[in-house]
Scaffold this motif. Structure first.
Motif, PDB file in Angstrom:
ATOM      1  N   GLY A 127       0.823  -1.203   0.000  1.00  0.00           N
ATOM      2  CA  GLY A 127       0.000   0.000   0.000  1.00  0.00           C
ATOM      3  C   GLY A 127       0.859   1.256   0.000  1.00  0.00           C
ATOM      4  O   GLY A 127       0.626   2.189  -0.779  1.00  0.00           O
ATOM      5  N   ALA A 128       1.882   1.263   0.859  1.00  0.00           N
ATOM      6  CA  ALA A 128       2.742   2.444   0.927  1.00  0.00           C
ATOM      7  C   ALA A 128       3.414   2.682  -0.416  1.00  0.00           C
ATOM      8  O   ALA A 128       3.464   3.813  -0.917  1.00  0.00           O
ATOM      9  N   TRP A 171       0.890   4.056  -2.914  1.00  0.00           N
ATOM     10  CA  TRP A 171       0.435   5.410  -2.614  1.00  0.00           C
ATOM     11  C   TRP A 171       1.555   6.443  -2.779  1.00  0.00           C
ATOM     12  O   TRP A 171       1.300   7.634  -2.851  1.00  0.00           O
ATOM     13  N   MET A 172       2.784   5.974  -2.765  1.00  0.00           N
ATOM     14  CA  MET A 172       3.882   6.932  -2.930  1.00  0.00           C
ATOM     15  C   MET A 172       4.203   7.151  -4.413  1.00  0.00           C
ATOM     16  O   MET A 172       4.978   8.046  -4.759  1.00  0.00           O
ATOM     17  N   PRO A 229       2.492   8.505  -6.827  1.00  0.00           N
ATOM     18  CA  PRO A 229       2.215   9.852  -7.362  1.00  0.00           C
ATOM     19  C   PRO A 229       3.382  10.814  -7.221  1.00  0.00           C
ATOM     20  O   PRO A 229       3.486  11.770  -7.992  1.00  0.00           O
ATOM     21  N   ILE A 230       4.265  10.553  -6.250  1.00  0.00           N
ATOM     22  CA  ILE A 230       5.431  11.444  -6.122  1.00  0.00           C
ATOM     23  C   ILE A 230       6.226  11.437  -7.426  1.00  0.00           C
ATOM     24  O   ILE A 230       6.749  12.469  -7.853  1.00  0.00           O
TER      25      ILE A 230
END
Lengths: 897, 98
Positions: free
Chosen positions: B41-42, B45-46, B48-49
């Motif tokens: 998940g992390a 979700w990261m 987009p950076i």
């Protein structure tokens, strides 16, 4: 517009509903019909205290200001929850095995039950949470203000201080009523939890309602909303990588370290399996809570006049669109978010303050310490209630000091950073055995101080505790110590700056402190117990030798757990060891279990300190540590087994010796009784013979004759009574007694007994303490026999109580289908060595014959109670001689016939 | 580490061989999967950076929302799928710590 009165009425009705729901839940739980109260769904919903008013109203404002960044606040908890097997399950298991009462207790217990660490964490929690509570009060008053003011976006609130006071007082009342019903943290607050769960549903429904209204009522469906987003001021996503990662991490840490989250996640958890459901259901809840945030923000920015507060779009949008009912629902949603947070936070903080600050302080101030503790239970409950009031007063004070300024809005994240300082000590404690108390203390203090200096104090603005000068130039002009640019590193977002420095130095201090220091034995035991909590084969015991005096322990436990609860615990332990009565052998295992039981009420540090007063010199030794620390586990385990067996043998031998002593005593007594009874029989016989010989004299004057006849008569009665007693006993022992079973009021029976017994030593002025209302209880038994038992106990007290002002306390209690009647006097009691023989026949503690009986009274009582299906026992540790008569409310008809 | 089962592994029998460790082996991997979920998940979700949404001219919020919530739904679904098996593991007391 919604009439303000209607809103207030709706609000009050909602509060009454919450009280009623909590009350019903408590009632059901107490009567054992509350199975659904412990369902995984209630647990999942109760976790929603994470979503406070700050997230309910503030998320929309957050989104309106910085776009998608608001989602990080929900992403962190989602990540922790879906990976529940990793950290949460371990925390919950530790929480249950160690009976952890709060996050401060967890840290204190892990690091050698150190109360100092508990105090540090408690202070951190109070400092971090009070502003957060202020924020909730502010959100409620603001939302009231929206309805109260003429214009929907009115900031000028007519009576916001008054509103805040009312809200704070109502919350204090609710929390005190339902949050301090029981002392033991492991007995759940069902009323509170169910009210929180209900509020969680209201929050979700409200936000969903507003969201659906905005998407399909105001805008034209999903496609239209996406188009509006493209056209809105937040169409571009100004993602800052540092904040994106940092805020996600911060919210993940907050889920673990916020006191209120620890309370609902770990302390109120009834079953580990609930985590499996919450592991996906709570992320789903968070998803649902954030689903409509951006649409509401975008439509709000488009529709509302420029300059209106985006934090209140959830309320003002429906109002300005003319949907008053929905606005009220939204208001209730925000109200629920605020109140549920405050209630749980107040309970969690009050537990910490009472267990780690008030109780230890009180115990250390008292002469005699734990040995003369007395009613600790009442003290802790009072402390908890006062703490709730103090916590809410602090929140209110902070609110009125800050004047409801916008500075409050930032406090949510500031509090997150503050409480995240617990994270290194917490994770290090449950995953690394090398973590020590010194390290944890150093890390916590470093992190706490840095947080205060770089974030919390500057948050008050330049007029606050840190002057503008210090902010710009550093203290004493040292530029490298500027609060928002430590070591000269500038240009970082202040929140990230504080988070990075405080957590980095906190972790560094924690690691270095742990590596350099040497833990105490107890610390290493606890470290092993926490890190290897799933490895059950390694028993870890805090106490290596028993031998504490059980009666003293019972007295202390009664002061904390309450008489009934403590007696049940001791009795169960005694039964497990194969002993009768209330005093088990104080084996290390028993002392350890007792300590955990007490820890559930007053916290591990206090419980340990109190037990240590009794088991002095029995604490962990280096040898015990070897068993835990050594790698040659098998050998150790084998020897531990041998040791356990030899201990078992020793215990059995001790029991045998006890029985043998008792037999010897009995045999001696029997011999004594035989001579006694011959004596008892012969004395009246002798006088009867002598006086009847005199009566045979023909010229005896009439008065003399009458007097002698009377003496003969009295002696004959004495003889008959003795023989009656013996006969009675033998009938009772053979269970052939005829019982006349009838209904009677227990109060009348006790009254009868007291009246009949008043002829015993009528010269003594005897005081009775009774609780009359509890005595009125119908019993269905052989009332004459029962009264006989009561008479015996009361007259025994009259005879033997050696106090100057003798008093007898009679307590009646219903315990399930049984009635317990306690008779407690204030004399010196019965010495321990005699307690086991008083119910035997012919036993007499005083060898004087002033009692006038032959030592059959209590033996007869015991047999009567056995015939009635009940028991009579000696109750130690009551400050005098105490007997408990226990009998079924309704005697089985089959045996009565 | 699997051992062929002598008793039931008859030729032509389509059922998988029954051996004791199979179920607990599956469960252990489910535990691993549950531990990996936050990492997955992390990572997602990261991502987009890497898009550098702040530097590009295009409007990223709308696709960003869709992406974030899609990851969210996947995480919830995976966690829900694992929860049943892990509940059973808890009930059977198969909870090694490591």
């Amino acid at each position: 517009m919604v009439p303000f009165d209607l809103l207030v009425a709706g609000c009050i009705a909602y509060v009454i509903l919450l009280f009623a729901v909590a009350f019903v839940a408590e009632r059901r739980a107490r009567s054992g019909r509350g199975g659904w109260l412990r369902s995984p769904w209630v647990y999942t919903l109760s976790l929603s205290v994470y979503c406070t008013a700050w997230t309910f109203y503030g998320a929309v404002g957050f989104a309106a200001r910085s776009g998608l960044e608001f989602a990080t606040i929900y992403m962190g908890p989602t990540l922790i929850m879906v990976g529940w097997w990793w950290i949460l399950r371990k925390l919950v298991r530790i929480g249950r095995t160690q009976r952890v009462t709060s996050i401060a207790d967890l840290i204190s217990s892990r690091y050698g039950k150190s109360n100092l660490l508990g105090v540090i964490v408690t202070l951190l929690a109070v400092v971090g949470t009070a502003p957060y509570i202020a924020l909730q009060l502010q959100s409620v008053t603001l939302s009231f203000g929206v309805f109260a003011a003429a214009s929907p976006q009115g900031w000028a609130l007519p009576d916001q201080g008054v509103t805040a006071i009312w809200v704070a007082a109502g919350l204090a009342l609710f929390t005190i009523l339902f949050g301090t019903r029981n002392l033991d943290a492991n007995e759940r607050h069902h009323g509170v939890v169910i009210a929180i769960a209900l509020e969680a549903v209201v929050k979700l429904v409200a936000l969903f309602g507003v969201g659906a209204f905005v998407v399909w009522g105001v805008a034209g469906g999903v496609g239209d909303v996406l188009a509006k987003i493209e056209a809105s001021p937040i169409a571009d996503w100004p993602l800052q990588p540092g904040r994106w990662i940092g805020l996600t991490f911060l919210s993940a840490a907050a889920l673990l370290t916020l006191p209120r989250m620890f309370q609902v996640l770990v302390v109120e958890n009834a079953d580990e399996r609930h985590l499996a459901t919450a592991g996906w259901a709570f992320p789903l809840y968070l998803l649902a809570m954030s689903l409509f945030v951006v649409p509401i923000a975008v439509v709000g920015l488009e529709r509302m006049p420029a300059g209106s507060n985006p934090d209140l779009f959830v309320l003002t949008l429906p109002l300005s669109e003319g949907n008053g009912g929905l606005a009220i629902l939204a208001f209730l949603g925000g109200f629920s978010s605020a109140t549920s947070m405050v209630i749980v936070a107040a309970i969690a903080l009050a537990t910490m303050v009472s267990n780690h600050i008030v109780t230890p302080l009180w115990l250390s101030l008292r002469a005699g310490g734990a040995r003369a503790a007395g009613d600790v239970r009442g003290l802790v409950l009072t402390a908890r209630r006062l703490s709730i009031g103090v916590v809410l007063a602090l929140g209110y004070g902070y609110y009125s000091l800050s004047g409801g300024s916008e500075a409050l809005a930032a406090i949510g994240l500031i509090a997150f950073v503050g409480l995240a300082q617990i994270l290194p000590a917490m994770l290090g404690g449950i995953f690394w055995r090398g973590a020590t108390r010194v390290g944890a203390g150093a890390g916590l203090v470093t992190g706490f101080a840095l947080w205060l200096y770089t974030l919390f104090l500057p948050s008050f603005g330049s007029s606050g505790l840190i002057s503008a000068e210090v902010l710009v130039e550093g203290p004493f002009g040292w530029g490298w110590l500027r609060p928002q640019a430590l070591f000269g590193i500038e240009g970082i977002d202040p929140l990230m700056h504080a988070m990075i420095w405080s957590l980095a130095l906190n972790t560094a201090a924690f690691l270095i402190g742990s590596l350099l220091s040497f833990p105490e034995p107890l610390e290493r035991m606890q470290g092993a117990a926490f890190v290897h909590v799933f490895d059950q084969s390694r028993g870890t015991r805090g106490w290596s030798r028993g031998g504490a005096e059980p009666e003293g322990l019972l007295v202390m436990a009664q002061g904390i757990l309450g008489g009934e609860e403590a007696q049940r615990f001791f009795q169960a332990a005694a039964v497990e060891q194969g002993k009768a009565g209330f005093l088990p052998d104080t084996t290390p295992d028993f002392i350890d279990r007792l300590e955990r039981r007490l820890a559930g009420a007053v916290g591990s540090a206090t419980a340990h300190a109190m037990i240590a007063q009794f088991a002095e010199g029995a604490a962990v030794s280096v040898q015990d540590l070897m068993a835990v620390a050594s790698e040659a586990q098998q050998i150790k385990e084998y020897s531990a087994q041998l040791e356990a067996k030899s201990e078992e043998l020793a215990r059995t031998a001790r029991q045998l010796r006890e029985v043998n002593d008792k037999l010897t005593d009995l045999s001696v007594q029997k011999d004594a009784f035989l001579s006694q009874i011959s004596h008892e029989l012969r004395t009246p016989m002798t006088s009867i013979r002598a006086f009847s010989e005199i009566l045979m004299e023909p010229d005896l004057p009439e008065p003399m004759r009458a007097k002698y006849a009377e003496i003969i008569h009295e002696e004959a009665i004495r003889l008959t009574r003795l023989l009656d007693d013996l006969l009675d006993l033998s009938v009772l022992e053979n269970r052939k007694a005829q019982l006349t079973v009838q209904v009677a009021n227990l109060h009348d029976l006790i009254e009868r007994a007291i009246t009949s017994a008043s002829s015993t030593r009528p010269d003594r002025d005897f005081t009775f303490h009774r609780d009359l209302p509890t005595e009125h209880m119908a019993v269905y038994t052989d009332t004459d026999r029962l009264v006989q038992v009561f008479i015996n106990l009361v007259s025994n007290a009259r005879k033997y109580c050696d106090a100057d002002h003798p008093e007898l306390t009679i307590r009646v209690r219903r315990a399930g289908a049984r009635v317990e009647v306690d008779f407690v006097d204030n004399g010196s009691g019965i010495p321990k060595k005699s307690q086991s023989i008083i119910f035997e026949k012919f036993s007499r503690l005083t060898d004087t014959s002033r009692a006038g009986g032959a030592g059959l009274g209590l033996a007869i009582c015991r047999e009567i109670m056995a015939n009635l299906g009940g028991t009579i026992e000696y109750l130690p540790g009551q400050g005098g001689a105490a007997f408990r008569v226990s009998l079924p409310v309704r005697r089985g008809l089959t045996r009565a016939a | 580490m699997t051992l062929p089962d002598a008793g039931t592994g008859r030729r032509g029998d389509r059922r998988p061989p029954v051996f004791l460790a199979r179920r607990s082996y599956r469960r252990r991997r489910m535990m691993d999967a549950c531990r990996m979920l936050p990492i997955l998940g992390a990572a997602l979700w990261m991502i987009p950076i890497l898009w550098h949404p702040a530097d590009t001219a295009a409007d990223d919020t709308a696709p960003g929302i869709v992406y974030l919530f899609a990851v969210w739904i996947v995480l919830v679904a995976l966690a829900a799928a694992l929860s049943r098996g892990l509940t059973r593991a808890l009930e059977d007391g198969e909870d090694e710590g490591g």
